[in-house]
Design a protein around this motif. Structure first.
Motif: not given
Length: 337
Positions: A174-175, A239, A242, A245
């Protein structure tokens, strides 16, 4: 007597979510509500009856959890059941969902068990309504925020050479840290350095990517995030998705420049930054294409720019966001007293 509000959390790994809930539980709202945070396993089918006036669920909706949510609903039929959607958003579907119709059906069935679904950003709420899994009257646009006093205490940024970048969070797909490390290959350690803080399932993969890159350092988890931000000129948030965030909000509160894509909940925060920017101090750089080259271009623009960091008004806005969110939480919970 204060109404008792129980928050059920089924993932201890969600550091940002847990920290945000701890901030909520110790906020000024504790004068009006008795908050209790409980960690549970929602994949286990139990008909648990809770001594609560309101139950708020914090979990990633899945087919495996729907039977347990149904049991929870039946066991607490007279108690309002709220659900905060921390996990899913438009870009999550694009990157991670192989069968969109099946995913949509799962959300629709799970949300049907809830009295309200709490969205953490306007972007997320808009997507849920557009998707057809919720009607506008069932969405609570509470948003997301946290207490940022310790981040506000960080000294204003002064540009350095080399440019000092920081990225932090869970080391997971995800990041987008894999894209960021690859983008860093275009810079020498005399131009730009990058420190990545965090832990997660992609740790070994990311360490291998950075193995031959002296300009990139992975330092593991950190307890003192404001101190980490004090070492940075800018924070990169690459990302892939998000819902909100919190990393962005923390970085802005600390007066750090943020480099990020205009997606999901990050788009909401960019809108807020634009509303409060002053002169040349924009406080952010948009990654126009979330790719290795897009990230490289964004870093280059920051490196070659004349101004870095946010302005005082942008930093102050993060404190206002916290107070506004608390007011929306209070308004929502008051409906179920």
């Amino acid at each position: 007597m204060r109404p008792k509000v129980i928050h059920l959390i089924d993932d201890t790994k969600l550091g940002g979510v847990n920290l945000a809930l701890e901030s909520l539980a110790t906020s000024r709202l504790k004068q009006h509500f008795d908050f209790k945070l409980l960690h549970i396993q929602l994949t286990q089918l139990k008909q648990s009856r809770y001594n609560a006036d309101i139950i708020v669920i914090h979990a990633a909706m899945s087919w495996r959890k729907i039977p347990a949510l149904l049991a929870l609903k039946l066991a607490n039929s007279s108690t309002p059941l709220l659900y905060q959607e921390h996990h899913y958003c438009r870009e999550f579907v694009r990157h991670s969902v192989a069968h969109p119709y099946r995913f949509k059906l799962m959300l629709k069935l799970g949300y049907a068990l809830m009295d309200k679904v709490i969205a953490v950003s306007h972007q997320q709420a808009d997507w849920l309504v557009e998707l057809g899994v919720l009607t506008e009257d069932k969405v609570a646009r509470v948003g997301q925020a946290k207490e940022v006093e310790h981040f506000m205490a960080v000294a204003a940024v002064e540009a350095h050479s080399p440019l000092r970048l920081v990225a932090y969070g869970r080391l997971a797909k995800q990041k987008g840290f894999d894209l960021l490390i690859q983008a860093m290959a275009s810079f020498s350690e005399q131009e730009v350095t990058l420190t990545i803080a965090g832990d997660g399932e992609d740790k070994d993969k990311l360490q291998l990517l950075a193995q031959m890159m002296p300009q990139v350092t992975l330092i593991g988890e950190v307890d003192d995030v404001p101190a980490l931000l004090n070492t940075a000129d800018a924070v990169v948030i690459p990302s892939r998705w998000e819902p909100f965030g919190l990393t962005c909000m923390e970085s802005i509160a600390a007066g750090r420049h943020v480099i990020l894509p205009e997606i999901d909940g990050l788009a909401d925060q960019i809108t807020e930054l634009r509303q409060h920017q002053q002169g040349q101090f924009h406080g952010y750089e948009v990654i126009e294409s979330l790719s290795v080259d897009g990230i490289r271009q964004a870093i280059t623009r920051v490196k070659n720019g004349n101004c870095i960091g946010g302005c005082g008004e942008q930093r102050q806005a993060t404190q206002y966001a916290w107070q506004k969110m608390l007011a929306r939480w209070q308004q929502l919970l008051e409906q179920y007293r």
